[in-house]
Write a protein that holds these residues in place. Structure first.
Motif, mmCIF file in Angstrom:
data_model
loop_
_atom_site.group_PDB
_atom_site.id
_atom_site.type_symbol
_atom_site.label_atom_id
_atom_site.label_comp_id
_atom_site.label_asym_id
_atom_site.label_seq_id
_atom_site.Cartn_x
_atom_site.Cartn_y
_atom_site.Cartn_z
ATOM 1 N N GLU A 56 0.808 -1.277 0.062
ATOM 2 C CA GLU A 56 0.038 -0.101 -0.164
ATOM 3 C C GLU A 56 0.674 1.098 -0.013
ATOM 4 N N VAL A 57 2.083 1.154 0.258
ATOM 5 C CA VAL A 57 3.123 2.401 0.256
ATOM 6 C C VAL A 57 4.132 2.243 -0.582
ATOM 7 N N GLY A 58 4.428 3.479 -1.396
ATOM 8 C CA GLY A 58 5.686 3.321 -2.129
ATOM 9 C C GLY A 58 6.488 4.490 -2.097
ATOM 10 N N TYR A 59 7.714 4.428 -2.372
ATOM 11 C CA TYR A 59 8.820 5.527 -2.164
ATOM 12 C C TYR A 59 9.467 5.432 -3.414
ATOM 13 N N ILE A 60 9.649 6.567 -3.714
ATOM 14 C CA ILE A 60 10.521 6.957 -5.045
ATOM 15 C C ILE A 60 11.959 7.479 -4.458
ATOM 16 N N PHE A 61 12.880 6.599 -4.428
ATOM 17 C CA PHE A 61 14.267 6.915 -3.930
ATOM 18 C C PHE A 61 15.157 7.517 -5.027
ATOM 19 N N LEU A 62 15.238 8.844 -4.957
ATOM 20 C CA LEU A 62 15.729 9.659 -6.159
ATOM 21 C C LEU A 62 17.229 10.223 -5.574
ATOM 22 N N ARG A 63 17.986 10.074 -6.566
ATOM 23 C CA ARG A 63 19.394 10.759 -6.233
ATOM 24 C C ARG A 63 19.358 12.567 -5.635
ATOM 25 N N GLY A 64 19.932 12.683 -4.960
ATOM 26 C CA GLY A 64 19.737 14.138 -4.475
ATOM 27 C C GLY A 64 20.135 15.413 -5.457
ATOM 28 N N GLU A 65 20.873 14.871 -6.494
ATOM 29 C CA GLU A 65 21.181 15.925 -7.432
ATOM 30 C C GLU A 65 20.272 16.070 -8.461
ATOM 31 N N TYR A 66 19.323 15.188 -8.751
ATOM 32 C CA TYR A 66 18.150 15.412 -9.870
ATOM 33 C C TYR A 66 17.088 16.133 -9.361
ATOM 34 N N HIS A 67 17.467 17.666 -9.019
ATOM 35 C CA HIS A 67 16.531 18.541 -8.786
ATOM 36 C C HIS A 67 15.371 18.596 -9.719
ATOM 37 N N LEU A 68 15.614 18.521 -11.062
ATOM 38 C CA LEU A 68 14.563 18.766 -12.264
ATOM 39 C C LEU A 68 13.863 17.499 -11.955
ATOM 40 N N SER A 69 14.245 16.259 -11.912
ATOM 41 C CA SER A 69 13.157 15.095 -11.743
ATOM 42 C C SER A 69 12.507 15.396 -10.497
ATOM 43 N N ALA A 70 13.030 15.830 -9.213
ATOM 44 C CA ALA A 70 12.317 15.932 -8.077
ATOM 45 C C ALA A 70 11.354 16.958 -8.075
ATOM 46 N N GLN A 71 11.355 17.799 -8.845
ATOM 47 C CA GLN A 71 10.247 18.903 -9.141
ATOM 48 C C GLN A 71 9.278 18.218 -10.105
ATOM 49 N N ARG A 72 9.571 17.737 -11.117
ATOM 50 C CA ARG A 72 8.618 17.026 -11.958
ATOM 51 C C ARG A 72 7.659 15.902 -11.291
ATOM 52 N N LEU A 73 8.473 15.307 -10.484
ATOM 53 C CA LEU A 73 7.843 13.902 -9.833
ATOM 54 C C LEU A 73 7.006 14.446 -8.827
ATOM 55 N N ASN A 74 7.312 15.512 -8.107
ATOM 56 C CA ASN A 74 6.541 16.001 -7.061
ATOM 57 C C ASN A 74 5.029 16.469 -7.729
ATOM 58 N N GLN A 75 5.228 17.115 -8.841
ATOM 59 C CA GLN A 75 3.998 17.548 -9.467
ATOM 60 C C GLN A 75 3.132 16.459 -9.942
ATOM 61 N N ALA A 76 3.865 15.420 -10.560
ATOM 62 C CA ALA A 76 3.125 14.137 -11.029
ATOM 63 C C ALA A 76 2.361 13.761 -10.006
ATOM 64 N N ILE A 77 3.112 13.324 -8.848
ATOM 65 C CA ILE A 77 2.495 12.861 -7.508
ATOM 66 C C ILE A 77 1.241 13.538 -7.010
ATOM 67 N N ALA A 78 1.427 14.982 -7.119
ATOM 68 C CA ALA A 78 0.367 15.781 -6.465
ATOM 69 C C ALA A 78 -1.017 15.803 -7.520
ATOM 70 N N GLU A 79 -0.631 15.556 -8.717
ATOM 71 C CA GLU A 79 -1.673 15.373 -9.659
ATOM 72 C C GLU A 79 -2.486 14.144 -9.536
ATOM 73 N N ALA A 80 -1.472 12.980 -9.495
ATOM 74 C CA ALA A 80 -2.087 11.808 -9.195
ATOM 75 C C ALA A 80 -2.968 11.678 -7.947
ATOM 76 N N TYR A 81 -2.526 12.354 -6.942
ATOM 77 C CA TYR A 81 -3.301 12.353 -5.702
ATOM 78 C C TYR A 81 -4.786 13.137 -5.888
ATOM 79 N N ALA A 82 -4.635 14.389 -6.637
ATOM 80 C CA ALA A 82 -5.605 15.070 -6.917
ATOM 81 C C ALA A 82 -6.707 14.456 -7.853
#
Ligand SMILES: Cc1cc2nc3c(=O)[nH]c(=O)nc-3n(C[C@H](O)[C@H](O)[C@H](O)COP(=O)(O)O)c2cc1C
Ligand code: SF4
Ligand code: FES
Lengths: 933, 434, 154
Positions: free
Chosen positions: B119-145
């Motif tokens: 029931e729970v997932g984590y995306i373990f992202l390397r710290g330097e991938y700021h752009l990926s983080a930003q885009r994934l966060n948005q995608a996660i928020a959209e999927a929640y919405a």
């Protein structure tokens, strides 16, 4: 910890046959390959594995070759510590590739090692040295710079030399995972690792001293030993029993040229296993103290204003003889810190009617109650090993960390017992430490702590209850009631306590081996009775319940088994003129009773004979003062709180006229007998065996004391057993400034041990082992070679004799005297003793390293009581109790029960004063009040 | 040629929006669940598809999943983790996917969660991938919405939560058990196996860790089935693979191609061959933990089953080319310095051996190496083998070194005999960095 | 003292984990984003928030390389020194920076403007040599273009 210890429990034992270098061996299937090999005397080097802490596979030193079957010729390297034993496992230790790999591991470990063995305190007993030799690595090929570290200052006990580190992670695994410490950790990564504290400062954990033995090289070494350093092979050693609390941990005490150099842990499978507490390890220096009494002293002209002066011992004995013959009534006051033999000697000398247990009335009652419970009930007392195996624990009113620290360490292992069931289901072997921890995570088995002081140990409790002693006893009774509905009912129990009691009862009933711990420290009789009710209730449910009572001193049990009068009886017989002469045995009465009373007692007595080792207020009152040997300077027996009688041996013959108390007493008896008399009683004791056989006759419970260890006549191949290693150096040069001739070594008539390096070297009954050593094993890890199964009992182990075993099969009637709800009073506070790891024990306090750790005297109060008394946290107050004024720091906390006050007087502990109700408004004069006035 | 993973990603590097994703058929896999696809059906589909992990190991995903305890008595909760640590030098395929198409990962993880009843997932992202983080966060928020996350998926009774965890650097975090420790807020040292994460993982619970790229395959397998998926590849391993090339080639970059494409095709057809004036000497086929392939290997199909063990492993599929203007010793020195710096410090051979190796290679470059040093390098390649060290980092470090010693031994010897690096004009003044 | 915003951010992070300490890295990075680096005081505040000891937190913090336990400049330039960038000449770019700004790897310029750190492969191998300044990635960097890039960060 559970892993290896558990492997020794009989459950589900299956044996497997493994083939090592084409020979078959039968081994326990629950072991890993490394332990199995070591158990058969096959040398496989290792670092990160530890018999009590399991395997993590970090160092890669224990590699062996494993073959799939007898056709497999190539095989593959495996880490033996991470490989389970299965039937038919086929391995080779001697395989050339495995050997070469192991040598490489040493080569890697030595890349950054400073090679400073000549100036390293670990030299000569260094596991890294042993393993280096074992693997055969000799030549250095690394030709680049080494990394260096800054060392930390870690307090009075431990020295730090990080450059010697081989990154085996044992220190953090012991300190954090095993001992619950939090101020030591590993920092950094790759080859820049640092093991230490966040900043310089004292290591706070009560078991920090074990780092000295856990670290396989010289990163953490004993700072007290450093101050009078001697190589291990030059030490003269013997088994000793720790005298700093009632648990009776086994130690090896070591000496050179008249100075006690150090204490190390001594493995006893039933008692302390591999570990000691810091009080026990670093408390020994009292033996070397300036306050030691080394010569007999007599007060000239019986003028009490003058102090006693040294006199020739024979002369002193003449004087005593005369005084005893002319005495009008003689009483003897025994001691819970003197050996069983010394107490028996005194009792024999003065007669059982005149023998006084040197403890106060209240303690007397508590001790009698404990024995009544253990002797009439069906539930046995728990060994420390039992405590580690307990799967649910309730502690009523004792502050284990401060009163019986090694038992607290055992409970930190016991809380792993229940989660282990999940580990077993997942088929993770118990020795697979890292996997076990990952599976267990933060899950902990039940440990309920009820007391009136919070310590870090409470972080590991399922639930804690802070209350006054009466309320804790009430909780205990309520728990019993929830387990056995016919047990007496506790009325007016607050809801939250009812809920807690139900929860505790449920946990205990759900366990297989529940353990109930109480003690005398809180001063509550009801608490002991409540503990008994709980344990008995569980017994009736068919549980293998156990009881453990924490007692005040190292031989409280031995003393209580002897039986004798109360201190008040002694005071009365002197004041009423029934006696005029008193012998005080190793007992500072000012710690036992009120000052005025003791003063009056000594002033009234005609002759006061005191036998003790260190100067104190009582020795100052002596008309005749006899210097006695401390535990490491004498042979004797202590009976631990478990009821286990254990033998300690004289490590060395002290300087001066010091001798064992029982020996003084027998000489005294001979001096007192008229020349025409036939010697009777203690006068007939000439050697230690005499003392032991007389002791065995002194009380029915003591009948087996003779079986504790071999008698003085014990010989192997006709030889005595040496206390010195066969590499002991410099026996003539040591005294070359006095004489160039080698004097004959002293002769020991009291034990099978000799004060030399000559004698029998081979397998020995465990109490006679002077130091653990085997060819190739110079470090303490040599213990492995003394066990059939690594982590299990020693071969020929004589782990002491339990003197009290239950005879009843059914519980006696319930204890029914349930105290009333504790009611705080408007102007009075219930003063309770605050025990401290450093400070509460009389002898260890005299050791300088311990002295540095003793807190300032303080009074702890609940926050709300602080407000009522207008006291701030950390403000200083003057508290006057029974005429004496103490300067105390105020500690306010939310845990001290409302209406009570915890008193810690530093080294001036006086059990005579607590528990007692005190008007704090009156007793406290704060600076402020004084200034206002 | 079908490119299910990337055919809709924008060539300019901008991200595919939620709207675009849905328009192109995204999240359709979730609707299929409601229409009677049970968890065990999804598991079977994945097994039949022959999906193999794209993180470098190529372990069959279906097999990995089969060890997860299922059914009502299975421990709860279970976790799904996407391994987006991607710190393997030369590797950038996961970044490209996450930046270009974040919703593909979200959907893939939901499907895996469903298949394994986690029931729970984590995306373990390397710290330097700021752009990926930003885009994934948005995608996660959209999927929640939109209710794909955090709410029961209609008709299934299944609900999934997903969190992004940004790491703080350290290559070892990519090793799945070290990653689990890192997620628990601990030092990222690996754990011993067994027990495997599928039974004892995050916080002691059953956990499945898959590479980011692996997850991207799941929606397509669920939508199109195993047979279609097999059809994508040229060999027995199913699907496509993101291949990449860096080094002195004409067009460095990445391409989604059928699994089993040969190195020659990729290098010559897609990367445009070597830059003018430089010549090919060797290639690390997938990140730096793989052995060199040389000319004679270039026609082998690059997948998880076709490379003979003695030749090497595919690894991540993102290649690094060694050319004749580059010193092979300097090349491996760079790699070994990386490995030495990234060792977690847990086990002896890796912690102490790798810095030693790096120092020896430095002395080659500086011109003071001897024959003994060559022997010491050989020794390390022999001892830092799988099973001898605690995890795969050190053996990974030895793969390029050992193959370099094999194929380019001459170059090593020349460093000794000439007393300097033949590729540098002056005897170099390299600093000992490790 | 943690500011209200910081506390709120940490509380948000903690929600993602069944155990507070799971958020250790998130917490360190969050505070570092706001304060530039993790001082001993910051460490203590975070440890208290996570209910672990400073030792425990620092043991984790010092393991990772993106947690700065020493002060850094206003901007941090991470120079990829991994293989693809090495092949394409990252060493020459580094030397150029050294020349222009008088700063070695691991150091901060004397005016506190720029800290220069090495970093492992940034996943930009197609555009090697690559570097990252703060959160911005720059590819195909050459000794000639480096000044222009760095000058954007004052
Ligand atoms: C040192 C080391 C680093 C690794 N780094 C990564 C990584 O960055 N990303 C990744 O997906 N797998 C990495 N792996 C492999 C993982 O341990 C694991 O096998 C993988 O995430 C499983 O996913 P897959 O089956 O989908 O490939 C690494 C392994 C090792 C030994
Ligand atoms: S091989 Fe050993 S030291 Fe290296 S990363 Fe793995 S566990 Fe850590
Ligand atoms: S003892 Fe086996 S790896 Fe350390």
């Amino acid at each position: 910890m559970a892993s290896q210890a558990c492997a020794t429990e009989g459950v589900g034992l299956t044996m497997a046959t493994i083939i090592v270098d084409n020979k078959s061996y039968t081994v326990d299937e629950r072991q890993n390959l490394l332990a199995a090999c070591l158990g058969h005397g096959l040398n496989v080097p290792y670092f990160c594995w530890h018999p009590a802490m399991g395997s993590v596979g970090a160092c890669r030193q224990c590699a062996v070759k494993q073959f799939k079957d007898d056709r497999d010729q190539s095989g593959r390297l495996v880490m033996s510590c991470m490989t389970p034993v299965t039937n038919g496992t086929r391995i080779s230790i001697d395989d050339p590739e495995a050997k070469a790999f192991r040598a490489s591991v040493i080569e890697w470990l030595m890349v950054n090692h400073p090679h400073d063995c000549p100036v390293c305190d670990e030299g000569g007993e260094c596991h890294l040295q042993d393993m280096t030799v074992m693997t055969g690595h000799v030549y250095r090929r690394y030709r680049f710079p080494k990394r260096t570290h800054r060392n930390q200052s870690l307090g009075p006990f431990i020295r730090h030399e990080m450059n010697r580190c081989i990154q085996c992670y044992r220190c953090v695994r012991f300190y954090r995972d095993y001992a619950g410490g939090r101020d030591l950790n590993v920092f950094g990564s790759h080859d820049a690792l640092y093991f230490g504290r966040e900043q310089d400062g004292t290591l706070e954990n009560a078991f920090s001293g074990n780092l000295v033995e856990v670290c396989p090289t010289g990163v953490f070494t004993d700072k007290t030993f450093f101050h009078h350093y001697t190589r291990k092979w030059d030490l003269q050693s013997a088994q000793s029993i720790c005298s700093h609390c009632s648990l009776g941990c086994n130690t090896t005490a070591s000496e050179r040229s008249g100075i006690l150099r150090r204490i190390t842990n001594r493995f006893n499978s039933q008692v302390n296993g591999y570990f000691l507490c810091d009080r026990g390890r670093f408390g020994y220096e009292y033996v070397n103290s300036d306050k030691r009494i080394r010569h007999a002293r007599v007060r000239p002209d019986q003028n009490r204003t003058k102090s006693a002066q040294p006199q020739e011992a024979s002369e002193v004995l003449n004087i005593i003889g005369e005084r005893l013959r002319s005495a009008h009534g003689l009483i003897g006051i025994g001691s819970p810190r003197a050996s069983l033999e010394a107490n028996v000697a005194l009792r024999t000398l003065v007669g059982p009617q005149q023998f006084i247990l040197g403890i106060n009335e209240h303690e007397h009652q508590l001790l009698s109650k404990v024995f009544n419970v253990l002797q009439t009930g069906p539930v046995p007392s728990a060994s420390i090993h039992d405590a580690e195996q307990a799967d649910a624990v309730l502690v009523l009113g004792t502050d284990l960390l401060n009163e019986a620290p090694r038992l607290a360490l055992a409970l930190l292992q016991s809380i792993r017992q229940q989660p282990m069931e999940r580990v077993d289901e997942l088929k993770i072997p118990r020795w697979d430490e890292a996997a076990v921890r990952n599976a267990v995570q933060n899950r902990r088995g039940p440990l309920f702590l009820a007391g009136s002081q919070r310590t870090w140990f409470h972080d590991y409790a399922t639930d804690s209850y802070f209350a006054a002693p009466d309320d804790i006893a009430r909780l205990g009774f309520a728990v019993a009631e929830h387990i056995a509905p016919d047990a007496p009912t506790v009325s007016d129990l607050p809801d939250n306590v009812t809920i807690l009691a139900r929860r505790v009862a449920k946990s205990l009933s759900g366990a297989q081996r529940p353990l109930i711990i109480a003690g005398t420290g809180s001063g509550s009789l009801a608490m002991i009775e409540a503990a008994a009710n709980v344990a008995w209730a569980l017994h009736r449910q068919g549980k293998q319940s156990r009881l453990s009572f924490v007692l005040p001193e190292c031989n409280s049990t031995g003393l209580a088994l002897l039986g004798g009068g109360r201190l008040q009886d002694a005071f009365d017989s002197i004041s009423q003129g029934k006696a005029d002469t008193v012998i005080v045995l190793e007992n500072n009465l000012y710690r036992r009773a009120e000052e005025e009373q003791v003063d009056a007692f000594f002033d009234t007595a005609h002759t006061v004979i005191v036998i003790d080792s260190l100067e104190n207020r009582t020795t100052a009152k002596a008309d005749v003062l006899l210097p006695t040997a401390t535990a490491p300077e004498s042979d004797g027996t202590f009976v631990s709180q478990e009821g286990r009688a254990q033998r300690f041996y004289q490590v060395f013959i002290p300087e001066g006229e010091i001798r064992e108390s029982w020996r003084w007493l027998s000489e005294l008896a001979r001096a007192a007998s008229q020349e025409t008399d036939v010697d009777r009683g203690v006068a007939t004791w000439h050697n230690y065996d005499d003392a032991v056989s007389a002791t065995a006759r002194a009380a029915p419970e003591l009948a087996h004391t003779g079986k504790v260890a071999p008698s003085a006549s014990f010989r192997l191949m006709g030889q005595k057993i040496p206390r010195q290693s066969d590499r002991c150096s410099g026996r003539t040069s040591l005294i070359a400034h006095l004489t160039v001739h080698e004097p004959p070594p002293p002769v020991d008539h009291d034990s099978p041990l000799g004060f030399t390096m000559e004698g029998y070297r081979g397998p020995l009954p465990s109490p006679l082992i002077s130091q653990f050593w085997a060819p190739g094993w110079n470090s303490i890890q040599a213990v492995n070679t003394y066990q059939d199964e690594v982590g299990g009992p020693l071969r020929d182990e004589m782990p002491g004799v339990r003197l009290i075993e239950p005879v009843a099969t059914q519980a006696p009637a319930w204890f029914t005297a349930i105290p009333h709800l504790f009611q705080p009073r408007s102007d009075q506070w219930l003063l309770l003793a605050r025990p401290a790891l450093f400070g509460s024990d009389e002898l260890s306090n005299q050791s300088s390293a311990i002295a540095e750790r003793i807190a300032q005297p303080f009074l702890s109060l609940h926050l709300s009581d602080g407000a009522r008394l207008s006291l701030d946290d950390h403000s200083m107050i003057d508290l006057t109790l029974q005429g004496t004024t103490y300067r105390l720091a105020v500690h306010l906390d939310p845990y001290t029960p409302v209406g009570t006050a915890g008193l810690f007087l530093g080294t001036e502990v006086s059990s005579g004063q607590v528990p007692a109700w005190v008007d704090l408004f009156k007793a406290i004069t704060t600076e402020q009040q004084r200034r206002v006035a | 040629m079908e490119r299910p993973l990337t055919q809709h990603t924008h060539p300019d590097g901008t991200t595919r929006t939620f709207r675009e994703y849905v328009q192109d058929g995204g999240y359709r896999g979730l609707q299929r669940l409601a229409s009677g696809l049970a968890p065990k059906d999804v598991q079977r589909l994945v097994s039949e598809a022959g999906l193999r992990g794209r993180g470098g190991g190529g372990f069959p995903t279906g097999t990995k999943w089969s060890f997860v305890p299922m059914g009502p008595d299975a421990p709860k909760p279970k976790y799904i983790v996407a391994n987006g640590d991607e710190m393997e030098p030369g590797t950038f395929k996961d970044r490209v996917l996450m930046e270009g198409d974040p919703h593909g990962l979200v959907e893939g993880m939901i499907l895996a969660g469903y298949a394994l009843d986690a029931e729970v997932g984590y995306i373990f992202l390397r710290g330097e991938y700021h752009l990926s983080a930003q885009r994934l966060n948005q995608a996660i928020a959209e999927a929640y919405a939109e209710g794909y996350l955090g709410k029961t998926i209609p008709g299934t009774g299944f609900r999934f939560d997903l969190h992004l965890h940004a790491s703080a650097g350290r290559y070892i975090c990519g090793e799945e058990t070290a990653l689990i420790n890192a997620l628990e807020g601990k030092r990222a040292v690996p754990r011993a196996k067994p027990p495997f994460p599928q039974t004892v993982g995050l916080w002691g619970q059953p956990t499945v860790v898959q590479n980011v790229e692996t997850f991207y395959n799941l929606p397509h397998i669920v939508n199109h089935g195993a047979a279609w998926y097999h059809g994508l590849s040229r060999t027995q391993d199913g699907g496509t693979k993101i291949y990449g090339v860096s080094g002195r080639v004409t067009h460095p970059g990445w391409w989604e191609l059928p699994l089993g494409t040969t190195a020659r095709e990729i290098l010559e057809e897609h990367a445009g061959g070597m830059l003018k004036g430089v010549h090919f000497r060797g290639v690390l086929p997938g990140g730096i933990s793989t052995a060199f392939l040389i000319e004679g290997h270039l026609d082998l199909p690059l997948d998880f089953s076709s490379l003979p063990a003695q030749v090497g492993r595919l690894g991540t599929g993102t290649m690094i080319v060694l050319d004749d203007h580059t010193c092979p010793v300097g090349f491996v020195l760079n790699l070994e310095r990386f490995f030495a710096r990234e060792s977690c410090g847990w086990c002896t051979p890796c912690r102490e051996g790798l810095p030693w190796v790096a120092r020896i290679l430095t002395s080659f470059e500086e011109g003071h190496a001897s024959k003994d040093d060559l022997a010491l390098l050989d020794m390390h390649t022999k001892w830092l083998a799988p099973g001898h060290t605690f995890c795969g980092l050190a053996p990974g470090a030895m793969a390029p070194l050992q193959s370099a010693l094999q194929y380019f031994r001459d170059d090593f010897e020349q460093h000794i005999s000439r007393g300097r690096c033949p590729w540098r004009h002056k005897p170099a003044q390299l600093k000992v960095l490790v | 003292m943690l500011s209200d915003t910081e506390r709120r951010e940490l509380e948000e992070a903690v929600k993602h984990y069944p155990d507070k300490r799971g958020a250790a890295i998130d917490a360190l990075l969050t505070i570092q984003r706001r304060r530039g680096w993790i001082s001993d005081d910051s460490l203590l505040e975070i440890a208290q928030f996570l209910e672990i000891t400073v030792e425990e937190l620092d043991s984790v913090a010092t393991f990772y390389n993106l947690v700065f336990r020493k002060p850094v400049g206003r901007h941090v330039a991470f120079m990829c020194d991994s293989i693809s960038c090495w092949i394409k000449g990252c060493e020459r770019v580094q030397e150029q920076i050294k020349k222009l700004y008088d700063v070695e790897l691991g150091q901060t310029t004397s005016d506190g403007r720029l800290t220069l750190l090495p970093i492992a492969c940034l996943g930009q191998c197609g555009r090697a040599p690559a570097m990252m300044i703060d959160q911005d990635v720059h590819g195909d960097v050459t000794p000639d273009t480096i000044e222009q890039i760095v000058e954007k960060y004052k």
